[in-house]
Design a protein around this motif. Structure first.
Motif, PDB file in Angstrom:
ATOM      1  N   LEU A 164       0.820  -1.210   0.000  1.00  0.00           N
ATOM      2  CA  LEU A 164       0.000   0.000   0.000  1.00  0.00           C
ATOM      3  C   LEU A 164       0.853   1.258   0.000  1.00  0.00           C
ATOM      4  CD1 LEU A 164      -2.613  -0.871   2.789  1.00  0.00           C
ATOM      5  CD2 LEU A 164      -3.037  -0.832   0.319  1.00  0.00           C
ATOM      6  N   GLN A 247      -9.260  -0.312   2.756  1.00  0.00           N
ATOM      7  CA  GLN A 247      -8.749   1.051   2.595  1.00  0.00           C
ATOM      8  C   GLN A 247      -8.671   1.472   1.125  1.00  0.00           C
ATOM      9  OE1 GLN A 247      -7.951   3.304   5.051  1.00  0.00           O
ATOM     10  NE2 GLN A 247      -8.802   1.824   6.484  1.00  0.00           N
ATOM     11  N   THR A 248      -8.294   0.540   0.264  1.00  0.00           N
ATOM     12  CA  THR A 248      -8.188   0.900  -1.157  1.00  0.00           C
ATOM     13  C   THR A 248      -9.571   1.114  -1.767  1.00  0.00           C
ATOM     14  OG1 THR A 248      -8.108  -1.448  -1.797  1.00  0.00           O
ATOM     15  CG2 THR A 248      -6.013  -0.333  -1.421  1.00  0.00           C
ATOM     16  N   ARG A 249     -10.550   0.340  -1.322  1.00  0.00           N
ATOM     17  CA  ARG A 249     -11.896   0.506  -1.862  1.00  0.00           C
ATOM     18  C   ARG A 249     -12.524   1.819  -1.420  1.00  0.00           C
ATOM     19  NH1 ARG A 249     -12.916  -5.815  -0.493  1.00  0.00           N
ATOM     20  NH2 ARG A 249     -12.182  -6.655  -2.488  1.00  0.00           N
ATOM     21  N   ARG A 254      -3.709   3.388  -1.981  1.00  0.00           N
ATOM     22  CA  ARG A 254      -3.602   2.728  -3.289  1.00  0.00           C
ATOM     23  C   ARG A 254      -2.837   1.416  -3.128  1.00  0.00           C
ATOM     24  NH1 ARG A 254      -1.290   6.607  -7.361  1.00  0.00           N
ATOM     25  NH2 ARG A 254      -3.507   7.147  -7.655  1.00  0.00           N
ATOM     26  N   ALA A 255      -3.382   0.360  -3.689  1.00  0.00           N
ATOM     27  CA  ALA A 255      -2.719  -0.944  -3.682  1.00  0.00           C
ATOM     28  C   ALA A 255      -1.903  -1.100  -4.956  1.00  0.00           C
ATOM     29  CB  ALA A 255      -3.754  -2.059  -3.584  1.00  0.00           C
TER      30      ALA A 255
END
Length: 358
Positions: A164, A247-249, A254-255
């Motif tokens: 991440l 968290q990315t959704r 950002r993943a």
């Protein structure tokens, strides 16, 4: 039972501990097989990863609430799976299951507490590979023996770690861009966080294989590290897929890649570290259940049966898929052998990552 005198922390598993660990687990497997032969058809028995031994469980067990202890904070993947499993145990036994988050020391505080608990089947350790495969190679001393002080129950699930970044403070979109930045003058004084042993190992392995530099910032838990990543206090992080994908959704982080050998069904758009530019990079985590040493084997087999059913049915598989994991059924014997092989494997990975014992 925890050795209350001199603490025993082998650099590698000792033959005597390994022998006791595997012999006890094998006894459970043989006992379960014998009982199952008289209770099930041959085809039903052969398809079950653990034998049905409900009739041989000590009378009255469980007689009070069961405590499911884990060494990680609420909100992460470890906690999510533990609480799902706790509900399945409650349904199967009719007893309350109390989830205890004893955070710290890469899970060792929780493991030590369970090792010292009464061997009556009312205290369980829910743990990832840190306490029973990695920590012995990360720390000079452990307050317990990962094999001699526990009765293995079963493996539960496996998954990977997600790399991440915070796009607001590190505007990279893929692994190659991150690596280029960390190697450039602009990458000086960049850092990474870790909230567990496996997350740190993943980052150190990336540093070694990717030839990048970054300072390590340790945290007591993954959620704490993620909060600081979102706040711009650290620059990148390898987090368990449950916390990372949430968290990315939400768009906060950002993943860039996942550490598993293949892409995961919960995030098929996410490349593996190998696909993203680091061939040979593969690191998976697993979860398992343990009881204190000398717990009756019938209880270990019964809990394995409950866990395998609860995570292996359609609802359990869907729950795991949503948070980025796959079921990993087992039994006491298979877990004992797995811990042996994984201890060797994680030692090799940790040495390759250049991590010295602390």
């Amino acid at each position: 039972m925890l050795n209350r005198g001199r603490r025993r922390t082998p650099a590698v598993p000792r033959d005597s501990a390994r022998g006791r660990f595997c012999a006890l687990a094998l006894a459970a497997s043989l006992l379960g097989a014998a009982l199952t032969t008289s209770a099930q058809s041959p085809s039903a028995a052969s398809n079950s990863p653990v034998s049905s031994v409900a009739a041989s469980v000590p009378a009255g067990w469980p007689s009070r609430p069961i405590h499911l202890v884990l060494g990680y904070a609420p909100g992460g993947g470890t906690d999510s799976i533990a609480r799902y499993l706790a509900e399945r145990i409650r349904e199967a036994t009719g007893q309350t299951v109390v989830v205890e988050n004893r955070v710290g020391a890469f899970g060792n505080i929780a493991a030590q507490a369970v090792a010292a608990a009464a061997a009556d089947g009312h205290t369980l350790l829910f743990t990832p590979n840190s306490t029973h495969a990695a920590n012995v190679h990360l720390l000079k001393k452990l307050p317990f023996d990962p094999q001699a002080d526990f009765t293995p129950v079963t493996t539960l699930a496996r998954g990977g770690f997600v790399l991440l970044v915070n796009p607001a403070t590190l505007p990279v979109t893929n692994l190659a861009e991150l690596s280029a930045l960390l190697k450039s003058p602009a990458g000086a004084n960049r850092n990474f966080g870790s909230g567990n042993a496996s997350g740190r190992i993943a980052a150190e392995l990336y540093r070694q294989l990717g030839g990048v530099n970054a300072l390590h910032v340790p945290y007591k838990s993954v959620p704490q590290a993620i909060n600081d990543l979102a706040a711009g206090q650290i620059h990148f992080l390898f987090a368990d897929s449950t916390a990372a994908l949430a968290q990315t959704r939400s768009g906060k982080l950002r993943a860039l890649a996942i550490t598993t050998a293949a892409r995961v069904s919960s995030a098929p758009e996410l490349p593996t570290m190998a696909e993203a530019g680091l061939p040979g990079f593969e690191l998976s985590t697993w979860f398992a259940l343990f009881l204190p040493a000398r717990t009756p084997m019938a209880i270990a087999n019964r809990l394995a049966e409950i866990a395998n059913r609860g995570l292996g049915n359609e609802a359990g598989r869907e729950f795991l898929r949503r948070i980025g994991y796959d079921p990993m059924p087992g039994n006491p014997d298979s877990l004992a052998r797995f811990v042996e092989s994984e201890t060797v494997k994680w030692g090799r990975i940790i040495r390759a990552a250049g991590i010295e014992r602390e």
